[in-house]
Motif scaffolding. Structure first.
Motif, PDB file in Angstrom:
ATOM      1  N   THR A 168      -0.677 -54.693 -45.922  1.00 40.35           N
ATOM      2  CA  THR A 168       0.028 -53.944 -46.047  1.00 40.35           C
ATOM      3  C   THR A 168       1.202 -53.055 -45.535  1.00 40.35           C
ATOM      4  O   THR A 168       2.136 -52.261 -46.073  1.00 40.35           O
ATOM      5  CB  THR A 168      -1.069 -52.620 -44.788  1.00 40.35           C
ATOM      6  OG1 THR A 168      -1.377 -53.567 -43.004  1.00 40.35           O
ATOM      7  CG2 THR A 168      -2.519 -52.275 -45.005  1.00 40.35           C
TER       8      THR A 168
ATOM      9  N   ALA B 254      -8.035 -42.234 -44.667  1.00 37.01           N
ATOM     10  CA  ALA B 254      -8.853 -43.303 -45.028  1.00 37.01           C
ATOM     11  C   ALA B 254     -10.266 -43.185 -44.911  1.00 37.01           C
ATOM     12  O   ALA B 254     -10.772 -43.615 -45.549  1.00 37.01           O
ATOM     13  CB  ALA B 254      -8.373 -44.465 -43.724  1.00 37.01           C
TER      14      ALA B 254
ATOM     15  N   THR C 104      -3.547 -41.295 -43.937  1.00 37.01           N
ATOM     16  CA  THR C 104      -3.113 -41.700 -42.223  1.00 37.01           C
ATOM     17  C   THR C 104      -5.381 -41.255 -41.990  1.00 37.01           C
ATOM     18  O   THR C 104      -5.732 -42.038 -43.162  1.00 37.01           O
ATOM     19  CB  THR C 104      -3.894 -39.538 -41.501  1.00 37.01           C
ATOM     20  OG1 THR C 104      -4.476 -38.703 -41.961  1.00 37.01           O
ATOM     21  CG2 THR C 104      -2.296 -39.161 -42.181  1.00 37.01           C
ATOM     22  N   PRO C 105      -5.693 -42.046 -40.495  1.00 32.29           N
ATOM     23  CA  PRO C 105      -6.893 -42.791 -39.964  1.00 32.29           C
ATOM     24  C   PRO C 105      -8.038 -40.999 -41.196  1.00 32.29           C
ATOM     25  O   PRO C 105      -8.947 -42.127 -42.037  1.00 32.29           O
ATOM     26  CB  PRO C 105      -7.164 -42.169 -38.692  1.00 32.29           C
ATOM     27  CG  PRO C 105      -6.129 -42.876 -38.469  1.00 32.29           C
ATOM     28  CD  PRO C 105      -5.134 -41.768 -39.221  1.00 32.29           C
TER      29      PRO C 105
ATOM     30  N   ILE D 206       0.797 -46.212 -46.075  1.00 30.56           N
ATOM     31  CA  ILE D 206      -0.213 -45.881 -44.991  1.00 30.56           C
ATOM     32  C   ILE D 206      -0.291 -44.501 -45.770  1.00 30.56           C
ATOM     33  O   ILE D 206      -0.079 -43.969 -46.734  1.00 30.56           O
ATOM     34  CB  ILE D 206       1.120 -46.139 -43.774  1.00 30.56           C
ATOM     35  CG1 ILE D 206       1.674 -45.129 -44.222  1.00 30.56           C
ATOM     36  CG2 ILE D 206       1.002 -46.902 -43.030  1.00 30.56           C
ATOM     37  CD1 ILE D 206       2.602 -44.880 -43.097  1.00 30.56           C
TER      38      ILE D 206
ATOM     39  N   LEU E 169     -11.592 -48.788 -39.542  1.00 31.59           N
ATOM     40  CA  LEU E 169     -10.798 -48.064 -39.605  1.00 31.59           C
ATOM     41  C   LEU E 169      -9.661 -48.992 -38.271  1.00 31.59           C
ATOM     42  O   LEU E 169     -10.181 -48.866 -37.859  1.00 31.59           O
ATOM     43  CB  LEU E 169     -10.220 -46.481 -38.319  1.00 31.59           C
ATOM     44  CG  LEU E 169     -11.321 -45.749 -39.354  1.00 31.59           C
ATOM     45  CD1 LEU E 169     -10.838 -44.323 -39.275  1.00 31.59           C
ATOM     46  CD2 LEU E 169     -10.796 -45.784 -41.406  1.00 31.59           C
TER      47      LEU E 169
ATOM     48  N   LEU F 146      -2.942 -47.676 -40.363  1.00 29.53           N
ATOM     49  CA  LEU F 146      -3.203 -46.568 -40.587  1.00 29.53           C
ATOM     50  C   LEU F 146      -2.208 -45.785 -38.705  1.00 29.53           C
ATOM     51  O   LEU F 146      -1.929 -46.981 -38.310  1.00 29.53           O
ATOM     52  CB  LEU F 146      -4.280 -46.153 -40.191  1.00 29.53           C
ATOM     53  CG  LEU F 146      -6.381 -46.901 -41.734  1.00 29.53           C
ATOM     54  CD1 LEU F 146      -7.556 -46.784 -40.340  1.00 29.53           C
ATOM     55  CD2 LEU F 146      -5.613 -45.932 -42.182  1.00 29.53           C
TER      56      LEU F 146
ATOM     57  N   SER G 251      -5.579 -51.549 -48.269  1.00 32.36           N
ATOM     58  CA  SER G 251      -4.768 -50.402 -47.534  1.00 32.36           C
ATOM     59  C   SER G 251      -5.492 -48.822 -47.788  1.00 32.36           C
ATOM     60  O   SER G 251      -6.247 -48.722 -49.160  1.00 32.36           O
ATOM     61  CB  SER G 251      -3.199 -49.983 -48.050  1.00 32.36           C
ATOM     62  OG  SER G 251      -3.484 -49.559 -49.090  1.00 32.36           O
ATOM     63  N   GLY G 252      -5.325 -47.871 -47.303  1.00 34.72           N
ATOM     64  CA  GLY G 252      -5.559 -46.214 -47.427  1.00 34.72           C
ATOM     65  C   GLY G 252      -5.646 -45.547 -48.729  1.00 34.72           C
ATOM     66  O   GLY G 252      -6.754 -44.911 -49.649  1.00 34.72           O
TER      67      GLY G 252
ATOM     68  N   ILE H 123      -6.403 -49.637 -35.918  1.00 36.83           N
ATOM     69  CA  ILE H 123      -5.679 -48.931 -35.432  1.00 36.83           C
ATOM     70  C   ILE H 123      -5.159 -49.923 -34.412  1.00 36.83           C
ATOM     71  O   ILE H 123      -5.602 -50.241 -33.325  1.00 36.83           O
ATOM     72  CB  ILE H 123      -5.752 -47.788 -35.631  1.00 36.83           C
ATOM     73  CG1 ILE H 123      -6.750 -46.934 -36.382  1.00 36.83           C
ATOM     74  CG2 ILE H 123      -4.276 -46.907 -34.979  1.00 36.83           C
ATOM     75  CD1 ILE H 123      -7.093 -45.660 -36.507  1.00 36.83           C
TER      76      ILE H 123
END
Length: 224
Positions: free
Chosen positions: A115, A193, A189-190, A187, A201, A174, A153-154, A203
């Motif tokens: 990421t 994703a 947001t959680p 990136i 997730l 995230l 990545s998300g 973090i």
């Protein structure tokens, strides 16, 4: 999985790692231990973190010839990790041997594109495709090799999930809305994703660097 959040423990100090995990353990689903922690504390450190009672994600990103990676995975089986990473760019044979060497309860997932990398970074190491296309290619290869899933990545997880319906998708990098980006380049947001198909997730700093890690973790859980 009731709580998909795995807290990234990025410190070489065992005492600090234990304190951080204990401070947030009521609002996380697992602990991610990476190279920084493992190189400093080895098997002993993983065993000690396991006493906290949360699943362990051993993020070592193994990448070598198939035989070497298989033997490394065998040496890690005694740690009873829930998840283990290898680099998908190591090739199909390496991934096949890694999965064959893993214990029956370990999910082996292939790291696709870090990421911290973008198009320019990939081009500099000889990959002409953009991150999205490279993730898609490596996800297909990981699936063919029999891995449980991938790390991406998300920004790519939605496409990966559409192509691999029963895959296990680990999404790091995230950032909750308004958080500092740091060294991450791709990136989301959680919540985004998770909605796009992330299984877990990962973090780190939004929780570990917070004044109150427990409150930070609880807020992220609430956003899901």
């Amino acid at each position: 999985m009731s709580n998909p959040i795995y807290l990234a423990i990025d410190t070489p100090y065992l005492d600090n790692a234990q304190a951080l995990a204990n401070s947030a353990k009521n609002h996380i689903g697992g602990i991610k231990l990476g190279l920084e922690f493992f190189c400093a504390n080895g098997h002993h450190g993983v065993h000690e973190m396991g006493k906290i009672g949360l699943p362990i994600f051993l993020d070592l990103k193994l990448h070598d010839i198939p035989n070497t990676v298989a033997k490394a995975v065998q040496s890690l089986n005694m740690l009873s990790a829930a998840i283990l990473t290898v680099h998908a760019s190591g090739g199909r044979a390496m991934m096949e041997d890694a999965k064959a060497a893993a214990g029956s309860n370990i999910k082996v997932v292939g790291v696709t594109v870090l990421t911290s990398m973008d198009d320019h970074d990939l081009n500099r190491v000889g990959v002409e495709d953009n991150p999205h296309d490279q993730v898609r290619r490596l996800a297909d290869l990981a699936s063919e090799a029999g891995l449980d899933g991938i790390v991406c990545s998300g920004q790519e997880v939605k496409t990966a999930h559409q192509r691999w319906k029963d895959g296990f998708f680990v999404v790091p990098g995230l950032r909750p809305a308004g958080s500092a980006v740091g060294d991450q380049k791709r990136i989301v947001t959680p919540r985004q994703a998770r909605d796009d198909g992330a299984s877990i997730l990962v973090i780190g700093r939004p929780i570990s660097a917070a004044e109150n890690p427990d409150e930070a973790a609880r807020a992220i859980v609430g956003s899901l």
